[in-house]
Scaffold this motif. Structure first.
Motif, short mmCIF file in Angstrom:
data_model
loop_
_atom_site.label_atom_id
_atom_site.label_comp_id
_atom_site.label_asym_id
_atom_site.label_seq_id
_atom_site.Cartn_x
_atom_site.Cartn_y
_atom_site.Cartn_z
N UNK A 4 0.82 -1.21 0.00
CA UNK A 4 0.00 0.00 0.00
C UNK A 4 0.85 1.25 0.00
N UNK A 5 1.96 1.22 0.71
CA UNK A 5 2.87 2.37 0.78
C UNK A 5 3.52 2.60 -0.59
N UNK A 6 3.91 1.51 -1.27
CA UNK A 6 4.50 1.64 -2.61
C UNK A 6 3.48 2.21 -3.60
N UNK A 10 3.81 5.66 -5.70
CA UNK A 10 3.66 5.70 -7.16
C UNK A 10 2.60 6.72 -7.56
N UNK A 11 1.48 6.73 -6.86
CA UNK A 11 0.43 7.69 -7.17
C UNK A 11 0.91 9.11 -6.93
N UNK A 12 1.66 9.32 -5.86
CA UNK A 12 2.20 10.64 -5.56
C UNK A 12 3.17 11.08 -6.65
N UNK A 13 4.03 10.15 -7.11
CA UNK A 13 4.98 10.48 -8.17
C UNK A 13 4.25 10.80 -9.47
N UNK A 14 3.23 10.04 -9.79
CA UNK A 14 2.46 10.31 -11.01
C UNK A 14 1.79 11.69 -10.92
#
Length: 122
Positions: A4-6, A10-14
């Protein structure tokens, strides 16, 4: 929990990549509009206003306004340079996004969607 953290990272980076690209596109659009307006000023009120080949006195008006419209030309040049710089930044950001996407684990192919499970059970 780690998964969930990964996903969150990933969503934050996108989202960060999307915002960077959006900001660059807005910057390019603004600089392009400024350059377009300055170009319109030059064409309509300098080059389109006087015809020194047909009206001999127009050469004096053109010479009188030469320095003023030279400033407009430099403003247009500055905006074109800003556009070029922002497009280079945009290209670099897109490459970063592409590299980030390539390095993401490809979970999409291994995941089975709820829809697929439901269609298999029917």
């Amino acid at each position: 929990m780690k998964k969930g953290n990964e996903d969150m990272q990933q969503q934050t980076q996108h989202l960060t990549n999307y915002n960077q690209i959006s900001d660059l596109v807005i910057d390019v659009s603004i600089a392009l509009e400024k350059a377009r307006l300055v170009q319109q000023e030059l064409i309509e009120n300098y080059f389109g206003k006087w015809q020194p080949k047909e009206k001999k006195d127009d050469i004096y008006y053109a010479a009188y306004e030469f320095d003023r419209y030279g400033v407009f030309a430099r403003i247009a040049e500055d905006n074109l340079w800003a556009i070029e710089k922002k497009l280079t930044e945009l290209n670099e950001t897109l490459k970063t996004c592409e590299n980030f996407t390539k390095n993401e684990p490809s979970e999409q192919s291994s995941k089975v969607t709820t829809h697929e499970i439901e269609s298999q059970s029917v």
